[in-house]
Design an enzyme around this catalytic site. Structure first.
Site, PDB file in Angstrom:
ATOM      1  CB  CYS A  58      -8.626 -26.745  45.768  1.00  0.00           C
ATOM      2  SG  CYS A  58      -8.687 -28.368  44.989  1.00  0.00           S
ATOM      3  CB  CYS A  61      -8.279 -26.276  42.100  1.00  0.00           C
ATOM      4  SG  CYS A  61      -9.783 -26.954  42.856  1.00  0.00           S
TER       5      CYS A  61
END
Length: 430
Positions: A58, A61
């Site tokens: 991600c 992230c």
């Protein structure tokens, strides 16, 4: 000696549970790595722990991770430490599912074992400032001019600030507990005339509500019974006129009042700024309503929900219930450039008298809206999954129609992904 060792071991067990568990989790300023084997132990070991449920692939992230690393030692050094931990939710799927993680990254703050989803900023310095609110006293007692100044500075600009001058903390303690997650509360026991001039009140007791980021304040002189005091506090949790964006929209989630929404072409234009000043005056006299505004240039997808397109005359005013319905006032949907104060008064009068037309919020382009919020990678995944399900359906024996999802699920997805372009609350991906 052997007996002494046994006694020490038993003492360790009775005082701290299992010694290895106590040694495993330390408030040392580092981000803990949790999994299914130690998650519950970590949550029970700390009064306050912020958990980042992430996926290694991600993008958001990856950008968030160094911010958490930077914030962790500062939060660990607070008088009431806040520990930061992370969980690879893509690997430990059952743990993620248990905690209702449906997008990455999802941040959850566990306070004494009870979790709330974190919707605050994601930059390290701002994240620290935001989280300090959760470990602060319900009501701070300020005993000098410098203490008042330090309190306001430390509170920052994310939450409204209430300062009770000449008030006993017990007067606002119940409401301070009720709204602890949404505002700072304090009482000033000792202060000078200079402070009275600075905060523009001329007698005590007085409760001053500040919105530092909007440079607004309101003053309440009583009566200080719960009903009247509660109304003042609740009404001042929001600024007089709310600029609607991904960050502020969540503040309206539990708002019971209707929202008078003004849609402009560009909220930063001089004409729009002048209009906002007029709206503030109207908001001050109509506290039973919330006033907000949005620029098409700033958030076109949101404006599109209310039927605004290239042919719409702007500024446009509607009354929105915060969900799927809104009302236009017959004959006064748009404002002219001249005498906008009178037009707004007529709009409010028409609304209160029921001269309205009820409409349903329009859904924007599904692909365009989803793409703008959660990124093209997730769109491809969604399209692929839907295509596979449709193929299975077409060759199956059952004729039951495919269910895409409920409206509340879509709302959750929209709010969860809304911060993809900024650090603000609910910024998720994939």
């Amino acid at each position: 000696m052997r007996l002494l060792m046994i006694l020490l071991l038993l003492s360790c067990i009775f005082k701290s549970g299992i010694c290895s568990t106590a040694d495993q989790f330390k408030v040392d300023g580092k981000v803990l790595e949790l999994d299914e084997s130690n998650f519950d132990s970590a949550i029970s070991s700390f009064d306050y722990i912020l958990v980042d449920f992430y996926a290694p692939w991600c993008g958001h992230c990856k950008r968030l991770s160094p911010q958490l690393d930077e914030a962790a030692p500062v939060l660990a050094g607070l008088k009431e430490p806040i520990v930061i931990a992370k969980v690879n939710a893509d690997k430990y799927t059952s743990l993620a599912s248990k905690h209702d993680v449906d997008a990455y990254p999802t941040l959850k703050l566990f306070m004494h074992g009870i979790s709330i989803e974190y919707f605050g900023p994601r930059k390290a310095e701002l994240l620290v400032q935001y989280l300090k609110k959760f470990v602060a006293p319900d009501v701070s007692v300020l005993s000098s001019d410098s203490a008042i100044s330090d309190f306001v500075e430390a509170a920052g600009s994310f939450f409204p600030i209430y300062i009770g001058f000449g008030l006993n903390e017990t007067v606002i303690s119940n409401l301070a507990v009720k709204y602890k997650k949404r505002a700072w509360f304090s009482v000033a026991k000792d202060f000078s005339d200079d402070v009275m001039v600075l905060y523009d009140f001329d007698k005590v007791p007085a409760l001053v509500a500040l919105h530092p980021s909007y440079k607004q304040q309101s003053i309440f002189y009583g009566p200080f019974e719960d009903e009247f005091l509660g109304d003042f506090i609740k009404q001042n949790l929001l600024p007089l006129v709310v600029p609607l964006n991904h960050e502020t929209l969540k503040l309206l989630k539990d708002e019971e009042r209707k929202i008078v929404l003004t849609i402009t072409a560009d909220e930063n234009e001089d004409q729009s700024q002048n209009l906002i000043k007029v709206l503030k005056a109207a908001a001050s006299a109509n506290r039973d309503l919330v006033f907000g505004y949005v620029g098409v240039k700033q958030w076109e997808d949101f404006a599109d929900k209310f039927g605004v397109d290239g042919k719409t005359k702007l500024p446009k005013m509607i009354v929105w219930n915060g969900d799927e319905e809104y009302f236009s006032v017959i004959g006064i949907e748009s404002l002219d450039k001249e005498d906008q104060g009178s037009q707004i008064s007529q709009f409010l009068e028409g609304y209160r008298e029921g001269r309205t037309e009820r409409k349903t919020v329009k859904g924007p382009s599904f692909m365009g809206f989803i793409n703008s919020l959660i990124g093209i990678r997730t769109v491809y995944i969604i399209v692929f999954i839907v295509a596979v399900l449709m193929l299975i359906q077409s060759i199956g024996k059952d004729d039951e129609p495919l269910r895409v999802g409920r409206r509340d699920e879509v709302d959750h997805a929209e709010s969860s992904e809304a911060e993809s372009s900024q650090y603000g609350p609910e910024k998720k991906e994939d």
